[in-house]
Design a protein around this motif. Structure first.
Motif, PDB file in Angstrom:
ATOM      1  N   GLY A 175       0.816  -1.209   0.000  1.00  0.00           N
ATOM      2  CA  GLY A 175       0.000   0.000   0.000  1.00  0.00           C
ATOM      3  C   GLY A 175       0.848   1.257   0.000  1.00  0.00           C
ATOM      4  O   GLY A 175       0.563   2.221  -0.725  1.00  0.00           O
ATOM      5  N   VAL A 176       1.895   1.260   0.811  1.00  0.00           N
ATOM      6  CA  VAL A 176       2.798   2.418   0.850  1.00  0.00           C
ATOM      7  C   VAL A 176       3.503   2.582  -0.486  1.00  0.00           C
ATOM      8  O   VAL A 176       3.668   3.703  -0.989  1.00  0.00           O
ATOM      9  CB  VAL A 176       3.820   2.254   2.006  1.00  0.00           C
ATOM     10  N   GLU A 177       3.908   1.482  -1.092  1.00  0.00           N
ATOM     11  CA  GLU A 177       4.586   1.529  -2.384  1.00  0.00           C
ATOM     12  C   GLU A 177       3.671   2.110  -3.462  1.00  0.00           C
ATOM     13  O   GLU A 177       4.101   2.962  -4.246  1.00  0.00           O
ATOM     14  CB  GLU A 177       5.030   0.126  -2.780  1.00  0.00           C
ATOM     15  N   GLU A 178       2.417   1.662  -3.471  1.00  0.00           N
ATOM     16  CA  GLU A 178       1.473   2.196  -4.454  1.00  0.00           C
ATOM     17  C   GLU A 178       1.233   3.685  -4.222  1.00  0.00           C
ATOM     18  O   GLU A 178       1.173   4.468  -5.182  1.00  0.00           O
ATOM     19  CB  GLU A 178       0.151   1.428  -4.378  1.00  0.00           C
ATOM     20  N   ASN A 179       1.115   4.087  -2.974  1.00  0.00           N
ATOM     21  CA  ASN A 179       0.912   5.499  -2.653  1.00  0.00           C
ATOM     22  C   ASN A 179       2.118   6.331  -3.085  1.00  0.00           C
ATOM     23  O   ASN A 179       1.961   7.419  -3.659  1.00  0.00           O
ATOM     24  CB  ASN A 179       0.662   5.655  -1.149  1.00  0.00           C
ATOM     25  N   LEU A 180       3.324   5.839  -2.843  1.00  0.00           N
ATOM     26  CA  LEU A 180       4.529   6.562  -3.262  1.00  0.00           C
ATOM     27  C   LEU A 180       4.619   6.640  -4.787  1.00  0.00           C
ATOM     28  O   LEU A 180       5.043   7.674  -5.327  1.00  0.00           O
ATOM     29  CB  LEU A 180       5.774   5.882  -2.706  1.00  0.00           C
ATOM     30  N   ASP A 181       4.236   5.568  -5.467  1.00  0.00           N
ATOM     31  CA  ASP A 181       4.243   5.597  -6.932  1.00  0.00           C
ATOM     32  C   ASP A 181       3.304   6.678  -7.460  1.00  0.00           C
ATOM     33  O   ASP A 181       3.659   7.423  -8.386  1.00  0.00           O
ATOM     34  CB  ASP A 181       3.836   4.236  -7.503  1.00  0.00           C
ATOM     35  N   LYS A 182       2.126   6.772  -6.876  1.00  0.00           N
ATOM     36  CA  LYS A 182       1.170   7.803  -7.305  1.00  0.00           C
ATOM     37  C   LYS A 182       1.718   9.194  -7.053  1.00  0.00           C
ATOM     38  O   LYS A 182       1.636  10.071  -7.920  1.00  0.00           O
ATOM     39  CB  LYS A 182      -0.162   7.635  -6.560  1.00  0.00           C
ATOM     40  N   ARG A 183       2.277   9.392  -5.879  1.00  0.00           N
ATOM     41  CA  ARG A 183       2.814  10.723  -5.558  1.00  0.00           C
ATOM     42  C   ARG A 183       4.010  11.076  -6.442  1.00  0.00           C
ATOM     43  O   ARG A 183       4.151  12.227  -6.878  1.00  0.00           O
ATOM     44  CB  ARG A 183       3.212  10.781  -4.096  1.00  0.00           C
ATOM     45  N   MET A 184       4.866  10.083  -6.710  1.00  0.00           N
ATOM     46  CA  MET A 184       6.011  10.343  -7.589  1.00  0.00           C
ATOM     47  C   MET A 184       5.539  10.678  -8.999  1.00  0.00           C
ATOM     48  O   MET A 184       6.112  11.550  -9.671  1.00  0.00           O
ATOM     49  CB  MET A 184       6.950   9.130  -7.619  1.00  0.00           C
ATOM     50  N   GLU A 185       4.500  10.003  -9.460  1.00  0.00           N
ATOM     51  CA  GLU A 185       3.939  10.288 -10.782  1.00  0.00           C
ATOM     52  C   GLU A 185       3.368  11.708 -10.821  1.00  0.00           C
ATOM     53  O   GLU A 185       3.570  12.443 -11.783  1.00  0.00           O
ATOM     54  CB  GLU A 185       2.860   9.254 -11.124  1.00  0.00           C
ATOM     55  N   GLU A 186       2.672  12.097  -9.745  1.00  0.00           N
ATOM     56  CA  GLU A 186       2.126  13.455  -9.675  1.00  0.00           C
ATOM     57  C   GLU A 186       3.250  14.488  -9.676  1.00  0.00           C
ATOM     58  O   GLU A 186       3.162  15.517 -10.359  1.00  0.00           O
ATOM     59  CB  GLU A 186       1.271  13.616  -8.415  1.00  0.00           C
ATOM     60  N   ILE A 187       4.301  14.221  -8.921  1.00  0.00           N
ATOM     61  CA  ILE A 187       5.435  15.158  -8.864  1.00  0.00           C
ATOM     62  C   ILE A 187       6.119  15.223 -10.227  1.00  0.00           C
ATOM     63  O   ILE A 187       6.501  16.305 -10.685  1.00  0.00           O
ATOM     64  CB  ILE A 187       6.422  14.739  -7.759  1.00  0.00           C
ATOM     65  N   ALA A 188       6.275  14.080 -10.880  1.00  0.00           N
ATOM     66  CA  ALA A 188       6.908  14.072 -12.201  1.00  0.00           C
ATOM     67  C   ALA A 188       6.074  14.854 -13.209  1.00  0.00           C
ATOM     68  O   ALA A 188       6.619  15.623 -14.014  1.00  0.00           O
ATOM     69  CB  ALA A 188       7.098  12.635 -12.677  1.00  0.00           C
ATOM     70  N   GLN A 189       4.751  14.691 -13.168  1.00  0.00           N
ATOM     71  CA  GLN A 189       3.889  15.443 -14.076  1.00  0.00           C
ATOM     72  C   GLN A 189       3.938  16.933 -13.762  1.00  0.00           C
ATOM     73  O   GLN A 189       3.989  17.764 -14.664  1.00  0.00           O
ATOM     74  CB  GLN A 189       2.438  14.939 -13.979  1.00  0.00           C
ATOM     75  N   SER A 190       3.929  17.266 -12.482  1.00  0.00           N
ATOM     76  CA  SER A 190       4.004  18.675 -12.081  1.00  0.00           C
ATOM     77  C   SER A 190       5.329  19.289 -12.529  1.00  0.00           C
ATOM     78  O   SER A 190       5.360  20.417 -13.045  1.00  0.00           O
ATOM     79  CB  SER A 190       3.849  18.782 -10.569  1.00  0.00           C
ATOM     80  N   THR A 191       6.415  18.539 -12.356  1.00  0.00           N
ATOM     81  CA  THR A 191       7.728  19.033 -12.770  1.00  0.00           C
ATOM     82  C   THR A 191       7.787  19.183 -14.282  1.00  0.00           C
ATOM     83  O   THR A 191       8.304  20.192 -14.798  1.00  0.00           O
ATOM     84  CB  THR A 191       8.826  18.073 -12.284  1.00  0.00           C
ATOM     85  N   SER A 192       7.247  18.205 -14.984  1.00  0.00           N
ATOM     86  CA  SER A 192       7.221  18.270 -16.445  1.00  0.00           C
ATOM     87  C   SER A 192       6.401  19.476 -16.911  1.00  0.00           C
ATOM     88  O   SER A 192       6.800  20.194 -17.832  1.00  0.00           O
ATOM     89  CB  SER A 192       6.641  16.980 -17.007  1.00  0.00           C
ATOM     90  N   HIS A 193       5.280  19.705 -16.261  1.00  0.00           N
ATOM     91  CA  HIS A 193       4.435  20.854 -16.602  1.00  0.00           C
ATOM     92  C   HIS A 193       5.175  22.165 -16.313  1.00  0.00           C
ATOM     93  O   HIS A 193       5.151  23.104 -17.130  1.00  0.00           O
ATOM     94  CB  HIS A 193       3.122  20.780 -15.811  1.00  0.00           C
ATOM     95  N   SER A 194       5.850  22.229 -15.173  1.00  0.00           N
ATOM     96  CA  SER A 194       6.600  23.442 -14.813  1.00  0.00           C
ATOM     97  C   SER A 194       7.737  23.698 -15.800  1.00  0.00           C
ATOM     98  O   SER A 194       7.994  24.845 -16.195  1.00  0.00           O
ATOM     99  CB  SER A 194       7.175  23.319 -13.407  1.00  0.00           C
ATOM    100  N   ILE A 195       8.428  22.640 -16.199  1.00  0.00           N
ATOM    101  CA  ILE A 195       9.519  22.795 -17.176  1.00  0.00           C
ATOM    102  C   ILE A 195       8.955  23.272 -18.509  1.00  0.00           C
ATOM    103  O   ILE A 195       9.547  24.127 -19.180  1.00  0.00           O
ATOM    104  CB  ILE A 195      10.303  21.476 -17.326  1.00  0.00           C
TER     105      ILE A 195
END
Length: 105
Positions: free
Chosen positions: A76-96
């Motif tokens: 469960g923690v792994e899935e939650n971290l994967d989702k958050r990392m994906e959100e951060i990656a998308q946010s970073t990609s959008h910011s770039i």
């Protein structure tokens, strides 16, 4: 407790009775108190071994259930971290992307 464990305990008790009787009969009359004591000794030893076996099985089941629940929690923690990392990656990609658009203007 399995049937074979009880059977082995019974064999242990009977063999202690026979062994004690045969051993004491070599020296003359066998004393029933000594034979009963040997039977109680073998019986208590067999009971102690069986109780130890039951405790070990119970501990093993407890450890297995805790391991299972820990695996589920980690998953469960792994899935939650994967989702958050994906959100951060998308946010970073959008910011770039926004930053690169501003640079080209």
């Amino acid at each position: 407790m399995e049937v074979k464990d009880v059977g082995l305990a019974a064999v242990m008790i009977v063999s202690s009775i026979i062994l004690t009787d045969r051993w004491l009969s070599r020296f003359g009359d066998s004393d029933p108190v000594i034979i009963m004591s040997a039977m109680l000794l073998a019986g208590s030893l067999a009971a102690m071994i069986l109780m130890l076996d039951m405790r070990l099985r119970k501990m093993e089941e407890t450890i297995d259930s805790k391991e299972r629940s820990l695996r589920i929690s980690i998953k469960g923690v792994e899935e939650n971290l994967d989702k958050r990392m994906e959100e951060i990656a998308q946010s970073t990609s959008h910011s770039i992307g926004e930053f690169s658009k501003r640079i080209y203007r």
